[in-house]
Design an enzyme around this catalytic site. Structure first.
Site, PDB file in Angstrom:
ATOM      1  N   TYR A 222       0.819  -1.219   0.000  1.00 32.61           N
ATOM      2  CA  TYR A 222       0.000   0.000   0.000  1.00 32.61           C
ATOM      3  C   TYR A 222       0.850   1.266   0.000  1.00 32.61           C
ATOM      4  O   TYR A 222       0.435   2.285  -0.556  1.00 32.61           O
ATOM      5  CB  TYR A 222      -1.016  -0.019   1.154  1.00 32.61           C
ATOM      6  CG  TYR A 222      -2.132  -0.994   0.862  1.00 32.61           C
ATOM      7  CD1 TYR A 222      -3.158  -0.674  -0.016  1.00 32.61           C
ATOM      8  CD2 TYR A 222      -2.120  -2.284   1.412  1.00 32.61           C
ATOM      9  CE1 TYR A 222      -4.152  -1.588  -0.337  1.00 32.61           C
ATOM     10  CE2 TYR A 222      -3.108  -3.204   1.107  1.00 32.61           C
ATOM     11  CZ  TYR A 222      -4.123  -2.850   0.225  1.00 32.61           C
ATOM     12  OH  TYR A 222      -5.098  -3.769  -0.104  1.00 32.61           O
TER      13      TYR A 222
ATOM     14  N   HIS B 272     -14.651   1.281  -0.878  1.00 39.51           N
ATOM     15  CA  HIS B 272     -13.507   0.431  -0.509  1.00 39.51           C
ATOM     16  C   HIS B 272     -12.427   1.208   0.244  1.00 39.51           C
ATOM     17  O   HIS B 272     -11.294   0.756   0.332  1.00 39.51           O
ATOM     18  CB  HIS B 272     -12.906  -0.236  -1.753  1.00 39.51           C
ATOM     19  CG  HIS B 272     -13.789  -1.302  -2.350  1.00 39.51           C
ATOM     20  ND1 HIS B 272     -13.566  -1.877  -3.582  1.00 39.51           N
ATOM     21  CD2 HIS B 272     -14.902  -1.908  -1.864  1.00 39.51           C
ATOM     22  CE1 HIS B 272     -14.505  -2.777  -3.829  1.00 39.51           C
ATOM     23  NE2 HIS B 272     -15.338  -2.811  -2.813  1.00 39.51           N
TER      24      HIS B 272
ATOM     25  N   LEU C  43     -14.103  -0.498 -21.428  1.00 41.99           N
ATOM     26  CA  LEU C  43     -13.263  -0.823 -22.573  1.00 41.99           C
ATOM     27  C   LEU C  43     -13.836  -1.982 -23.376  1.00 41.99           C
ATOM     28  O   LEU C  43     -13.746  -2.014 -24.597  1.00 41.99           O
ATOM     29  CB  LEU C  43     -11.871  -1.198 -22.038  1.00 41.99           C
ATOM     30  CG  LEU C  43     -10.664  -1.051 -22.912  1.00 41.99           C
ATOM     31  CD1 LEU C  43     -10.579   0.328 -23.527  1.00 41.99           C
ATOM     32  CD2 LEU C  43      -9.399  -1.348 -22.079  1.00 41.99           C
TER      33      LEU C  43
HETATM   34  P1  OAD Z   1     -10.919  -4.573 -12.531  1.00 41.78           P
HETATM   35  O1  OAD Z   1      -9.456  -4.557 -12.754  1.00 41.78           O
HETATM   36  O2  OAD Z   1     -11.548  -5.851 -12.105  1.00 41.78           O
HETATM   37  O3  OAD Z   1     -11.703  -4.072 -13.825  1.00 41.78           O
HETATM   38  C1  OAD Z   1     -11.325  -2.912 -14.513  1.00 41.78           C
HETATM   39  C2  OAD Z   1     -12.240  -2.765 -15.723  1.00 41.78           C
HETATM   40  O4  OAD Z   1     -11.874  -1.554 -16.386  1.00 41.78           O
HETATM   41  C3  OAD Z   1     -12.123  -3.885 -16.757  1.00 41.78           C
HETATM   42  O5  OAD Z   1     -13.427  -4.309 -17.131  1.00 41.78           O
HETATM   43  C4  OAD Z   1     -11.385  -3.230 -17.930  1.00 41.78           C
HETATM   44  O6  OAD Z   1     -11.804  -3.738 -19.181  1.00 41.78           O
HETATM   45  C5  OAD Z   1     -11.789  -1.781 -17.779  1.00 41.78           C
HETATM   46  N1  OAD Z   1     -10.797  -0.823 -18.312  1.00 41.78           N
HETATM   47  C6  OAD Z   1      -9.456  -0.922 -18.369  1.00 41.78           C
HETATM   48  N2  OAD Z   1      -8.888   0.167 -18.888  1.00 41.78           N
HETATM   49  C7  OAD Z   1      -9.913   1.009 -19.187  1.00 41.78           C
HETATM   50  C8  OAD Z   1      -9.994   2.324 -19.762  1.00 41.78           C
HETATM   51  N3  OAD Z   1      -8.904   2.991 -20.149  1.00 41.78           N
HETATM   52  N4  OAD Z   1     -11.217   2.883 -19.920  1.00 41.78           N
HETATM   53  C9  OAD Z   1     -12.346   2.204 -19.546  1.00 41.78           C
HETATM   54  N5  OAD Z   1     -12.334   0.970 -18.995  1.00 41.78           N
HETATM   55  C10 OAD Z   1     -11.135   0.375 -18.825  1.00 41.78           C
HETATM   56  O7  OAD Z   1     -11.221  -3.396 -11.454  1.00 41.78           O
HETATM   57  P2  OAD Z   1     -12.523  -3.133 -10.559  1.00 41.78           P
HETATM   58  O8  OAD Z   1     -13.749  -3.589 -11.241  1.00 41.78           O
HETATM   59  O9  OAD Z   1     -12.441  -1.725 -10.118  1.00 41.78           O
HETATM   60  O10 OAD Z   1     -11.061  -4.300  -4.456  1.00 41.78           O
HETATM   61  O11 OAD Z   1     -12.226  -4.064  -9.323  1.00 41.78           O
HETATM   62  C11 OAD Z   1     -13.111  -4.066  -8.247  1.00 41.78           C
HETATM   63  C12 OAD Z   1     -12.375  -4.327  -6.949  1.00 41.78           C
HETATM   64  O12 OAD Z   1     -11.579  -5.498  -7.071  1.00 41.78           O
HETATM   65  C13 OAD Z   1     -11.352  -3.272  -6.576  1.00 41.78           C
HETATM   66  O13 OAD Z   1     -11.945  -2.190  -5.891  1.00 41.78           O
HETATM   67  C14 OAD Z   1     -10.398  -4.003  -5.698  1.00 41.78           C
HETATM   68  C15 OAD Z   1     -10.234  -5.208  -6.573  1.00 41.78           C
HETATM   69  O14 OAD Z   1      -9.739  -6.351  -6.053  1.00 41.78           O
HETATM   70  C16 OAD Z   1     -10.331  -4.518  -3.326  1.00 41.78           C
HETATM   71  O15 OAD Z   1      -9.115  -4.499  -3.314  1.00 41.78           O
HETATM   72  C17 OAD Z   1     -11.178  -4.811  -2.122  1.00 41.78           C
END
Ligand code: OAD
Ligand code: ZN
Length: 230
Positions: A52, A105, A198
């Site tokens: 972190y 979160h 995306l």
């Molecule tokens: P993810 O990494 O699971 O998903 C990110 C999403 O953003 C994917 O669907 C990508 O396709 C999309 N993406 C990537 N680049 C992009 C861009 N330039 N423009 C638009 N979309 C894009 O992340 P989260 O869904 O945020 O929790 O993950 C949810 C939680 O899981 C996080 O808060 C974290 C993680 O583990 C904890 O740590 C508790």
């Protein structure tokens, strides 16, 4: 119109902050159980603080991008009617000018005492033997929600999801609950739903409308369109 905007790591990707589940993402280089669970912290607090501390450093050197800035503009135009609910622990929404933000979160720039639950602004670097300024115990941790813990502000989110009229999810893979279920809750309350990402996600079928593209191109265009119809 009451709008709830759920954001995930994809909105900050073009600010240089990594996402989690893509190849080369955070969870392919780090073991989630070791760095993002209470058990991992109990086993090796130094390792968790290192993880972190590095992320805090990246966040502080990153800048909000055009998508964060467009959402702040939307909030100014529709004052009082836009709530950003973010799964991100970065502070790029705040730094872009958004004010009505729910960090479900937690926040990397805040510290939490595991003993007395005191919260304060995090130092740049945290160590396991740092003392809590309130109770003096060495139980400092980043104020973030780990897997196995309950996300923050769920009661408030439940209320908001009951009255929302437009629900928009931006840059989230829809794989982590409870946020992944918000689209269905919003739809059940009669909201229109839009996904901006995306690429298609596991929850794409639940949305009324989807826009595929990078956040920095699709979000400003969507905001401009919405604002022009006010
Ligand atoms: P993810 O990494 O699971 O998903 C990110 C999403 O953003 C994917 O669907 C990508 O396709 C999309 N993406 C990537 N680049 C992009 C861009 N330039 N423009 C638009 N979309 C894009 O992340 P989260 O869904 O945020 O929790 O993950 C949810 C939680 O899981 C996080 O808060 C974290 C993680 O583990 C904890 O740590 C508790
Ligand atoms: Zn304390």
């Amino acid at each position: 119109m009451r709008i709830m905007i759920l954001t995930g790591a994809g909105i900050s990707a073009e600010s240089g902050l990594g996402t989690f589940r893509n190849s080369g993402g955070m969870w392919s280089s780090y073991d989630l159980a070791e760095v993002a669970t209470p058990q991992g912290f109990a086993t090796d607090p130094d390792k968790v603080h290192d993880f972190y501390n590095a992320r805090r450093k990246s966040v502080l050197s990153a800048e909000p991008n055009a998508a964060h800035i467009a959402l702040a503009r939307l909030e100014r135009m529709l004052s009082g009617n836009v709530t950003i609910v973010t799964q991100n622990i970065d502070n790029l929404h705040e730094r872009a000018g958004s004010r009505n933000i729910i960090h479900m979160h937690g926040e990397i720039v805040r510290a939490l005492c595991n003993i007395c639950r005191n919260r304060w602004d995090a130092p740049k670097t945290m160590r396991p033997d740092d003392a809590c300024p309130k109770c003096g115990e060495a139980a400092i941790r980043p104020d973030v929600v780990w897997f196995g813990e309950i996300p923050y502000h769920l009661d408030h989110l439940d209320e908001l999801l009951g009255t929302v009229e437009l629900f928009v999810a931006i840059g989230t893979s829809g794989q982590v609950h409870p946020a992944a279920g918000f689209v269905q809750m919003a739809a059940a309350s009669g909201a229109r739903t839009l996904e901006i990402n995306l690429e298609p996600t596991e929850i794409t079928p639940y949305f009324d409308e989807v826009k595929f593209g990078t956040a920095t191109s699709t979000v400003p265009a969507w905001v401009a369109d919405l604002v022009s119809r006010l």
